[in-house]
Design an enzyme around this catalytic site. Structure first.
Site, PDB file in Angstrom:
ATOM      1  CD  GLU A   1      -8.284   0.553   4.129  1.00  9.91           C
ATOM      2  OE1 GLU A   1      -7.633   0.614   3.062  1.00  9.91           O
ATOM      3  OE2 GLU A   1      -8.067  -0.290   5.016  1.00  9.91           O
TER       4      GLU A   1
ATOM      5  CD  GLU B   1      -2.773  -1.471   2.293  1.00 11.31           C
ATOM      6  OE1 GLU B   1      -2.668  -0.678   3.253  1.00 11.31           O
ATOM      7  OE2 GLU B   1      -3.585  -2.403   2.264  1.00 11.31           O
TER       8      GLU B   1
END
Length: 351
Positions: free
Chosen positions: A231, A75
């Protein structure tokens, strides 16, 4: 007087590109682990991917903020944002009025361009790493717990004095491109956190109702921090991120560190409360949704979403939304969260 960040002793490289420095496995010499950079900010290299930065003047009320990324190694966008943040603070191009602990989480997975090696690091906190002593991620979970505990040990306890922003990107698309998760501690949720999330352009907040093993759960429960998991978009390789898509979170974090308000009139995000979890019980598990189903996809009452032997998950409410569907997890782990919207009730109870 020449600051330590300006000397050609390797520390300039660390602060100018903390990500590259960390990925290269570089470790400073014993006499180069700390120094002072532009604007009087003091810094200390504490561990691989762990950097402490403090303003020149500290008071009894100075806020402490832990900013982490890369708990999942693939990520990458939030990792790049934190590296640029370190550079800008070191150059006195971003203000720092609080104590800041920057953590790049699963460094080995970052180097391997994978989510994790053996086990999901973000399921190993609050001591769960002790149950998996042979996991490659277990020592890192223990080290990150210790880093957070030591960082917050000297922080004041009044509301708003301790923050943890843990930044992620999602594996799949989402009905809300940017959303947050708030851990369950038994305490009421903070209006200051919701307002900050609004400033960060967060559209939705998922509220946990049970304790978990994520990093933000650990810091909220053990360190009493106002903690959230963000997120912020889709997983991309290093260098392939459009960081303009993350500008809201980046600006909000910089305002938090500078002690400024940012966009005070930002709209508060919608709230969704977890009502159940789909658990993968065996390798016979089936998740009865499209492989590319988006997070927060709504499903109506009576729909069967999963089966595993005699187990069925059937939607019980008029509308439930599915978040983090993943049929490939190991048996015993979460294969999806089910949430319902609770915006009006949640916002009325903020403190």
């Amino acid at each position: 007087m020449t600051s330590s960040a300006e000397r050609g002793d390797g520390r300039l490289a660390m602060l100018n590109d903390f990500l590259a420095y960390t990925l290269a496995g570089t470790r400073p010499a014993a006499n180069e682990t700390q120094g002072t950079c532009a604007g009087g900010v003091r810094w200390s290299w504490l561990d691989d991917g762990v950097l402490l930065m403090e303003p020149a003047r500290l008071t009894a009320d100075t806020r402490s903020v832990l900013a982490s990324a890369g708990v999942h190694g693939d990520e990458t966008a939030p990792i790049e944002l934190l590296s640029y943040l370190v550079r800008d603070i070191a150059r006195d191009e971003a203000a720092l009025t609080c104590r800041l602990l920057v953590i790049l989480g699963n460094v080995d997975a970052m180097r391997d361009a994978c989510r994790y090696r053996d086990d999901d690091l973000n399921r190993l906190f609050s001591g769960r790493h002790l149950q998996l002593p042979h996991s490659h991620e277990a020592p890192r979970a223990a080290a990150l717990e210790q880093a957070a505990t030591q960082f917050f040990a000297t922080a004041p306890r009044q509301p708003g004095a301790r923050w943890h922003i843990d930044m992620h990107t999602a594996i799949r698309a989402s009905a809300f491109e940017r959303f947050a998760l708030l851990p369950h501690t038994g305490r009421l949720f903070s209006r200051a956190m919701f307002e900050w999330l609004g400033q960060a352009h967060i559209s939705a907040v998922l509220l946990h109702t049970t304790k978990g093993n994520t990093y933000s759960h650990f810091t909220a429960q053990t360190c009493e921090a106002a903690a959230c998991t963000l997120e912020l978009g889709k997983v991309r390789p290093f260098g392939q991120n459009d960081l303009m898509r993350f500008v809201g979170a980046d600006r909000a974090l910089r305002h938090l560190l500078a002690g400024t308000n940012g966009s005070a009139q930002a709209e508060l995000p919608r709230a969704f409360t977890v009502i159940d979890q789909i658990t993968k019980r065996s390798e016979a598990f089936e998740l009865l949704v499209a492989p590319d189903v988006a997070n927060f996809t709504p499903f109506g009452k009576g729909i069967v979403l999963a089966r595993d032997g005699d187990y069925r998950y059937v939607v019980q409410h008029d509308e439930e939304r599915l978040v983090f569907p993943n049929a490939t997890v190991k048996p015993g782990l979460r294969a999806g969260l089910m949430v319902i919207e609770t915006t009006q009730d949640t916002l009325s109870k903020l403190v």
